[in-house]
Design a protein around this motif. Structure first.
Motif, PDB file in Angstrom:
ATOM      1  N   TYR A 157       0.351  -3.860 -12.417  1.00 13.62           N
ATOM      2  CA  TYR A 157       0.565  -4.211 -11.304  1.00 13.62           C
ATOM      3  C   TYR A 157       1.660  -5.763 -10.803  1.00 13.62           C
ATOM      4  O   TYR A 157       1.941  -5.741 -10.188  1.00 13.62           O
ATOM      5  CB  TYR A 157      -1.050  -5.225 -11.171  1.00 13.62           C
ATOM      6  N   GLY A 158       1.837  -5.831 -12.193  1.00 12.41           N
ATOM      7  CA  GLY A 158       3.331  -6.973 -11.982  1.00 12.41           C
ATOM      8  C   GLY A 158       4.188  -5.688 -11.619  1.00 12.41           C
ATOM      9  O   GLY A 158       5.290  -6.877 -10.369  1.00 12.41           O
TER      10      GLY A 158
ATOM     11  N   ILE B 204       7.538  -4.607  -6.043  1.00 12.35           N
ATOM     12  CA  ILE B 204       8.349  -3.854  -4.858  1.00 12.35           C
ATOM     13  C   ILE B 204       8.410  -3.991  -3.951  1.00 12.35           C
ATOM     14  O   ILE B 204       7.176  -4.849  -3.790  1.00 12.35           O
ATOM     15  CB  ILE B 204       7.561  -2.060  -5.337  1.00 12.35           C
ATOM     16  N   LYS B 205       9.768  -4.012  -3.145  1.00 10.67           N
ATOM     17  CA  LYS B 205       9.754  -4.490  -1.560  1.00 10.67           C
ATOM     18  C   LYS B 205       9.422  -3.541  -0.463  1.00 10.67           C
ATOM     19  O   LYS B 205       9.867  -4.034   0.789  1.00 10.67           O
ATOM     20  CB  LYS B 205      10.743  -5.644  -1.734  1.00 10.67           C
ATOM     21  N   ASN B 206       9.022  -2.597  -0.342  1.00  9.25           N
ATOM     22  CA  ASN B 206       9.044  -0.848   0.132  1.00  9.25           C
ATOM     23  C   ASN B 206       7.598  -2.107   0.574  1.00  9.25           C
ATOM     24  O   ASN B 206       6.856  -1.578   0.230  1.00  9.25           O
ATOM     25  CB  ASN B 206       9.430   0.682  -0.301  1.00  9.25           C
TER      26      ASN B 206
ATOM     27  N   THR C 197      -4.105   4.213 -13.040  1.00  8.41           N
ATOM     28  CA  THR C 197      -4.065   3.425 -11.467  1.00  8.41           C
ATOM     29  C   THR C 197      -5.071   3.714 -11.119  1.00  8.41           C
ATOM     30  O   THR C 197      -5.321   2.839 -10.074  1.00  8.41           O
ATOM     31  CB  THR C 197      -3.043   5.260 -11.259  1.00  8.41           C
ATOM     32  N   SER C 198      -6.308   3.874 -11.640  1.00  5.86           N
ATOM     33  CA  SER C 198      -7.826   3.989 -11.102  1.00  5.86           C
ATOM     34  C   SER C 198      -8.092   2.545 -10.945  1.00  5.86           C
ATOM     35  O   SER C 198      -8.496   2.269 -10.261  1.00  5.86           O
ATOM     36  CB  SER C 198      -8.557   4.995 -11.720  1.00  5.86           C
TER      37      SER C 198
ATOM     38  N   ARG D  80      -7.781  -3.036  -6.450  1.00  8.45           N
ATOM     39  CA  ARG D  80      -6.996  -4.335  -6.175  1.00  8.45           C
ATOM     40  C   ARG D  80      -6.945  -4.213  -4.347  1.00  8.45           C
ATOM     41  O   ARG D  80      -6.339  -3.368  -3.817  1.00  8.45           O
ATOM     42  CB  ARG D  80      -5.721  -4.424  -6.727  1.00  8.45           C
ATOM     43  N   PRO D  81      -7.230  -5.142  -4.257  1.00  9.07           N
ATOM     44  CA  PRO D  81      -6.946  -5.138  -2.351  1.00  9.07           C
ATOM     45  C   PRO D  81      -5.952  -4.919  -1.856  1.00  9.07           C
ATOM     46  O   PRO D  81      -5.288  -4.063  -0.123  1.00  9.07           O
ATOM     47  CB  PRO D  81      -7.943  -6.208  -1.273  1.00  9.07           C
ATOM     48  N   ASP D  82      -4.907  -5.269  -1.644  1.00 10.28           N
ATOM     49  CA  ASP D  82      -3.785  -5.064  -1.528  1.00 10.28           C
ATOM     50  C   ASP D  82      -2.852  -4.073  -2.520  1.00 10.28           C
ATOM     51  O   ASP D  82      -1.167  -3.012  -1.786  1.00 10.28           O
ATOM     52  CB  ASP D  82      -2.992  -6.336  -2.131  1.00 10.28           C
ATOM     53  N   VAL D  83      -3.317  -2.959  -2.986  1.00  8.70           N
ATOM     54  CA  VAL D  83      -2.575  -2.226  -3.727  1.00  8.70           C
ATOM     55  C   VAL D  83      -2.581  -0.721  -2.693  1.00  8.70           C
ATOM     56  O   VAL D  83      -3.870  -0.870  -2.023  1.00  8.70           O
ATOM     57  CB  VAL D  83      -3.014  -1.356  -5.121  1.00  8.70           C
TER      58      VAL D  83
END
Length: 113
Positions: free
Chosen positions: A69-70, A75-77, A92-93, A98-101
């Protein structure tokens, strides 16, 4: 490149192909950032980000997810895809909870129970 995440030095490789899409690669147990290096050699559709999880006594999937997550947050894209290999699929699961992923995820050779 070394990023400081959770007070750990995380070794990160970035292959910048000038794309607006980035593939974040999460390695499995007893592996490292180099597991995906060949994918970036002939690929111009994605930027490739891979990293090695710093060793930690009593290392758990939750710790690995915090590191992932860090890296994700750096990552800016706008279009980020996540590839998890082996134990990286379990990481990954957790990450995709996380809501922003973004929910664009591929797990390879992963056993999720």
């Amino acid at each position: 490149m070394i990023l400081k995440i959770k007070n750990k030095n995380v070794d990160v490789d970035i292959i910048d192909n000038g794309s607006n899409k980035t593939l974040l690669c999460v390695h499995g147990f007893n592996s490292h950032k180099g597991f995906i290096k060949d994918l970036g050699k002939n690929n111009s559709d994605f930027n490739i980000v891979s990293y090695s999880v710093p060793p930690f006594k009593g290392m758990r999937v939750e710790y690995m997810e915090e590191i992932a997550y860090g890296v994700f947050k750096k990552i800016k894209n706008s279009k980020i895809y996540v590839l998890g290999h082996s134990l990286g699929g379990a990481v990954t699961s957790l990450l995709m909870q996380r809501p922003d992923v973004r929910k664009k995820v591929l797990c390879v050779d992963t056993l999720l129970d």
